[in-house]
Write an enzyme that holds these catalytic residues in place. Sequence first.
Site, mmCIF file in Angstrom:
data_model
loop_
_atom_site.group_PDB
_atom_site.id
_atom_site.type_symbol
_atom_site.label_atom_id
_atom_site.label_comp_id
_atom_site.label_asym_id
_atom_site.label_seq_id
_atom_site.Cartn_x
_atom_site.Cartn_y
_atom_site.Cartn_z
ATOM 1 N N TYR A 120 9.622 10.133 2.211
ATOM 2 C CA TYR A 120 10.175 8.806 2.516
ATOM 3 C C TYR A 120 11.496 8.570 1.791
ATOM 4 O O TYR A 120 11.964 7.447 1.696
ATOM 5 C CB TYR A 120 9.150 7.715 2.172
ATOM 6 C CG TYR A 120 8.057 7.632 3.209
ATOM 7 C CD1 TYR A 120 7.208 8.709 3.409
ATOM 8 C CD2 TYR A 120 7.890 6.509 4.004
ATOM 9 C CE1 TYR A 120 6.214 8.676 4.378
ATOM 10 C CE2 TYR A 120 6.900 6.474 4.972
ATOM 11 C CZ TYR A 120 6.063 7.556 5.152
ATOM 12 O OH TYR A 120 5.087 7.518 6.117
ATOM 13 N N LYS A 151 -0.313 20.025 -0.659
ATOM 14 C CA LYS A 151 -0.235 21.228 0.182
ATOM 15 C C LYS A 151 0.452 22.311 -0.646
ATOM 16 O O LYS A 151 1.448 22.930 -0.237
ATOM 17 C CB LYS A 151 0.542 20.881 1.470
ATOM 18 C CG LYS A 151 0.514 21.958 2.545
ATOM 19 C CD LYS A 151 -0.868 22.213 3.146
ATOM 20 C CE LYS A 151 -0.822 23.348 4.149
ATOM 21 N NZ LYS A 151 -2.149 23.850 4.503
ATOM 22 N N ASP A 169 -4.768 19.372 4.705
ATOM 23 C CA ASP A 169 -5.446 19.651 5.984
ATOM 24 C C ASP A 169 -6.965 19.609 5.805
ATOM 25 O O ASP A 169 -7.691 19.012 6.617
ATOM 26 C CB ASP A 169 -4.972 20.976 6.608
ATOM 27 C CG ASP A 169 -4.721 22.075 5.585
ATOM 28 O OD1 ASP A 169 -4.885 21.817 4.374
ATOM 29 O OD2 ASP A 169 -4.379 23.198 5.986
ATOM 30 N N ASP A 221 0.097 8.062 3.578
ATOM 31 C CA ASP A 221 0.247 7.165 4.725
ATOM 32 C C ASP A 221 -0.706 7.605 5.840
ATOM 33 O O ASP A 221 -1.435 6.802 6.424
ATOM 34 C CB ASP A 221 1.701 7.224 5.211
ATOM 35 C CG ASP A 221 2.052 6.028 6.081
ATOM 36 O OD1 ASP A 221 1.236 5.093 6.164
ATOM 37 O OD2 ASP A 221 3.145 6.038 6.682
ATOM 38 N N ASP A 280 -4.391 5.678 7.162
ATOM 39 C CA ASP A 280 -4.632 5.207 8.538
ATOM 40 C C ASP A 280 -5.914 5.849 9.075
ATOM 41 O O ASP A 280 -6.735 5.199 9.720
ATOM 42 C CB ASP A 280 -3.468 5.596 9.469
ATOM 43 C CG ASP A 280 -2.467 4.461 9.647
ATOM 44 O OD1 ASP A 280 -2.193 3.758 8.654
ATOM 45 O OD2 ASP A 280 -1.938 4.280 10.769
#
Length: 341
Positions: A131, A177, A210, A234, A238
């Site tokens: 971001y 990751k 993942d 983020d 959700d």
Amino acid sequence: MVKTYKVAVLKGDGIGPEVTEATVKVLEAVEQKANFKLDLRYGEAGFHCIPRYGTNLPKETLELIKQTDACLKGPMTTPEEPGAPPSVAVTLRKIFTLYANVRPCKTYPNVESLKPDLDFVVVRENTEGLYSGDESLLAPGVAVALRIITREASLRIATFAFKLAMQRKKHLTYVHKGNILRITDGVFKDAVKEAQKNFPEVEVDDMHIDAATMQLIKKPEAYDVIVTTNLFGDILSDEAAQVTGSLGLAAGANIGEKYGMFEPVHGSAPKYTGMNRVNPIATILAGAMMLDWLGEKDAAAKIENAVVAVLKEGKVRTADLNGTATTSQMADAVVTKVKAA
Ligand code: NAD
């Protein structure tokens, strides 16, 4: 003496005004029963400001926010063309160093969820990562985005998450990751391990993003506090909102050392604008998180209890909860419960 909190209210775009006005009704109902006052100061911000001000965050609004103790922010539509103003939420998070995005994920009565009795929190680093908004076109058809990860910001968010874990079940999962993004997520992982030394009582799990998204569907009860970088947080939050119920119930806090901004996790859902159809509970719970952060724990609990009571009764349900109630009927139902508390 009665304490007064100055609160900036930004209604936003799309469904923003409807859900924000619903929340103000609830805040005013709880204020009448409490020993504090809310001085609500309305500011304009969002996509609708661009034609008039040339920006989605006019300087008058920024000045207004600076004079307040906290901000209740409705969702805003973010333009997607290169060169357009960045997201207001991202801008405010950076200006006020609202480094911790806290997104509680809970099941509620009579709300369909993948598993029963879930209660965990996603803590997302809010100021850097993908971001940064620092992107460029190197050549036609070849673009890069800077994923900035610093030890300072990672240590700060990890420490915040460990403190939260200490108040909860003393279990933290950090998500990254690191097998692919070895350098950036290497910095993040090292910072989490450094913070961990100060919280030896907290049990720590380490997961790749993942695997974590898959696990969130398969075994969501395995989580209590999840801490991760900006984009991963983020997406995970959700997903978590849907796992526990509906995006229409998910609230988020953006917390810094001196300021807090509170908003629903969802966006401006433009297709439902002005239809009085969406669920205002996410924003109402964001209002409760704001009161809690301001130190008004009883008032915050009254709002959450009122929401739980309405959902438990099951008579007033918006479309996302398979019902036909309107946004204002849901707000009125919560107000009635707050007044009866
Ligand atoms: P969205 O969250 O606005 O909507 C996705 C879908 O979720 C909706 O179509 C609807 O089915 C459901 N939904 C959302 N809010 C709901 C509610 N209160 N009650 C019931 N159902 C609800 O996501 P999007 O369509 O990806 O984004 C729309 C705009 O919002 C974009 O411009 C995006 O950039 C912006 N956005 C803003 C914020 C913010 O202001 N913090 C956050 C996310 C997205």
